[in-house]
Design a protein around this motif. Structure first.
Motif, PDB file in Angstrom:
ATOM      1  N   ALA A  82       0.828  -1.273  -0.031  1.00  0.00           N
ATOM      2  CA  ALA A  82       0.040   0.059   0.050  1.00  0.00           C
ATOM      3  C   ALA A  82       0.765   1.174  -0.079  1.00  0.00           C
ATOM      4  N   GLU A  83       1.977   1.106   0.633  1.00  0.00           N
ATOM      5  CA  GLU A  83       2.681   2.305   0.760  1.00  0.00           C
ATOM      6  C   GLU A  83       3.966   2.574  -0.287  1.00  0.00           C
ATOM      7  N   LYS A  84       4.258   1.618  -1.029  1.00  0.00           N
ATOM      8  CA  LYS A  84       5.079   1.448  -2.188  1.00  0.00           C
ATOM      9  C   LYS A  84       4.738   1.503  -3.425  1.00  0.00           C
ATOM     10  N   ILE A  85       3.477   0.953  -3.831  1.00  0.00           N
ATOM     11  CA  ILE A  85       3.139   0.486  -5.211  1.00  0.00           C
ATOM     12  C   ILE A  85       1.884   0.881  -5.333  1.00  0.00           C
ATOM     13  N   GLY A  86       1.895   1.848  -6.618  1.00  0.00           N
ATOM     14  CA  GLY A  86       0.563   1.818  -7.347  1.00  0.00           C
ATOM     15  C   GLY A  86       0.216   1.323  -8.326  1.00  0.00           C
ATOM     16  N   VAL A 147      -9.230   7.786 -13.758  1.00  0.00           N
ATOM     17  CA  VAL A 147      -9.645   7.287 -12.099  1.00  0.00           C
ATOM     18  C   VAL A 147      -8.714   6.234 -11.369  1.00  0.00           C
ATOM     19  N   CYS A 148      -8.502   5.417 -12.319  1.00  0.00           N
ATOM     20  CA  CYS A 148      -7.552   4.379 -11.843  1.00  0.00           C
ATOM     21  C   CYS A 148      -6.119   4.781 -11.586  1.00  0.00           C
ATOM     22  N   ILE A 149      -5.558   5.684 -12.350  1.00  0.00           N
ATOM     23  CA  ILE A 149      -4.254   6.555 -12.181  1.00  0.00           C
ATOM     24  C   ILE A 149      -4.493   7.098 -10.816  1.00  0.00           C
ATOM     25  N   ALA A 150      -5.508   7.903 -10.610  1.00  0.00           N
ATOM     26  CA  ALA A 150      -5.854   8.679  -9.429  1.00  0.00           C
ATOM     27  C   ALA A 150      -5.904   7.628  -8.148  1.00  0.00           C
ATOM     28  N   ARG A 151      -6.417   6.378  -8.367  1.00  0.00           N
ATOM     29  CA  ARG A 151      -6.461   5.611  -7.190  1.00  0.00           C
ATOM     30  C   ARG A 151      -5.256   4.962  -7.087  1.00  0.00           C
ATOM     31  N   PRO A 157       2.638   6.510  -3.745  1.00  0.00           N
ATOM     32  CA  PRO A 157       3.550   5.479  -3.954  1.00  0.00           C
ATOM     33  C   PRO A 157       4.723   6.129  -4.625  1.00  0.00           C
ATOM     34  N   PRO A 158       6.036   5.680  -4.245  1.00  0.00           N
ATOM     35  CA  PRO A 158       7.113   5.980  -4.976  1.00  0.00           C
ATOM     36  C   PRO A 158       7.100   5.461  -6.566  1.00  0.00           C
ATOM     37  N   VAL A 159       6.503   4.072  -6.701  1.00  0.00           N
ATOM     38  CA  VAL A 159       6.449   3.342  -7.935  1.00  0.00           C
ATOM     39  C   VAL A 159       4.972   3.233  -8.375  1.00  0.00           C
ATOM     40  N   ILE A 160       4.844   3.304  -9.570  1.00  0.00           N
ATOM     41  CA  ILE A 160       3.750   3.029 -10.278  1.00  0.00           C
ATOM     42  C   ILE A 160       3.865   1.826 -11.380  1.00  0.00           C
ATOM     43  N   PHE A 161       2.976   0.630 -11.181  1.00  0.00           N
ATOM     44  CA  PHE A 161       2.986  -0.205 -12.174  1.00  0.00           C
ATOM     45  C   PHE A 161       2.028  -0.282 -12.908  1.00  0.00           C
TER      46      PHE A 161
END
Ligand SMILES: Nc1ncnc2c1ncn2[C@@H]1O[C@H](COP(=O)(O)OP(=O)(O)OP(=O)(O)O)[C@@H](O)[C@H]1O
Ligand SMILES: [Mg+2]
Length: 223
Positions: A82-86, A147-151, A157-161
């Motif tokens: 939850a903290e590190k990953i979007g 919306v998904c990107i906003a979520r 998070p520092p990283v987005i996948f």
């Protein structure tokens, strides 16, 4: 060179007899925008799922922001994710009966009275301030993906996948979503994106090619 944010060491994944990933050793640096390409079945989604902790490796390690999530207990792993990953998916995975705002708020890790403001702020950031009370079926595909990107952003998070984030979008919305990801990258976020589109991959810093579960090669993109 910047810090390494994601590193895999001899990563392998088997599904029964199928080897989906075979000795993958990659490093991704802080602030990098990396594309992952390869034919269907080459292991891209499997790699993303293991990097994000949605699935576990058969062998080898993943170190994300200095932590090997496999060493954490379930609670620690959930918190870490939850903290590190979007996460952004091709199929948006929005809850149909919730509004855009509620969908974003549902993903919030830290609950406080500022919840709603933070969720509104990320929806504004993706250009949807005027759509926050709409439900997914009242939004276009491009809007749903925003919306998904906003979520994905709401916990900062520092990283987005993103696994084929534009796979369900027309060309115009594809461009919009890519520009949004590029903006986020320019603000310092590390982004890992699976794509089938060579033109999109060229807009990233580096493209990693997989073939039959193996690292094939990588290219640095001129941008
Ligand atoms: N849950 C599973 N059980 C069994 N085999 C699986 C499973 N998930 C993936 N595979 C197999 O692992 C291989 C890699 O699949 P993966 O979904 O990672 O490919 P991909 O590169 O994402 O493909 P695509 O471009 O079609 O999305 C494929 O041969 C696939 O059939
Ligand atoms: Mg896939």
């Amino acid at each position: 060179m910047q810090n390494i944010v994601i590193e895999t060491q001899h990563l392998c994944k088997k599904f029964g007899q199928i080897t989906a990933l075979d000795d993958i050793n990659i490093q991704i640096h802080q602030g990098e925008f990396v594309a992952i390409m390869g034919a269907s079945g080459s292991g891209k989604t499997t790699l993303m799922n293991i990097l994000t902790g949605l699935d576990t490796a058969t062998a080898g390690n993943v170190i994300l922001d200095g932590v090997d999530a496999a060493q954490l207990d379930e609670v620690g792993r959930q918190r870490f994710r939850a903290e590190k990953i979007g996460l952004v998916f091709q199929q948006f995975h929005l809850i149909p009966y919730l509004t855009a705002l509620e969908n974003v708020m549902l993903a919030q890790h830290y609950h406080s009275i500022t919840d709603e403001q933070a969720a509104k702020a990320v929806l504004e950031q993706v250009g949807l301030a005027h759509r926050i009370h709409h439900r997914p079926n009242q939004l276009s595909g491009g809007e749903q993906q925003r919306v998904c990107i906003a979520r994905a952003l709401v916990n900062q998070p520092p990283v987005i996948f993103a696994d084929e984030p534009t796979g369900n979008l027309d060309e115009k919305n594809e461009q919009l979503v890519l520009e949004l990801l590029k903006d986020l990258n320019q603000q310092g976020r590390t982004i890992v994106m699976v794509t089938h589109n060579p033109e999109l991959s060229q807009l990233t810093d580096r493209t990693i090619f997989l073939q039959h579960g193996k690292f094939l090669r990588e290219t640095r993109n001129e941008i």
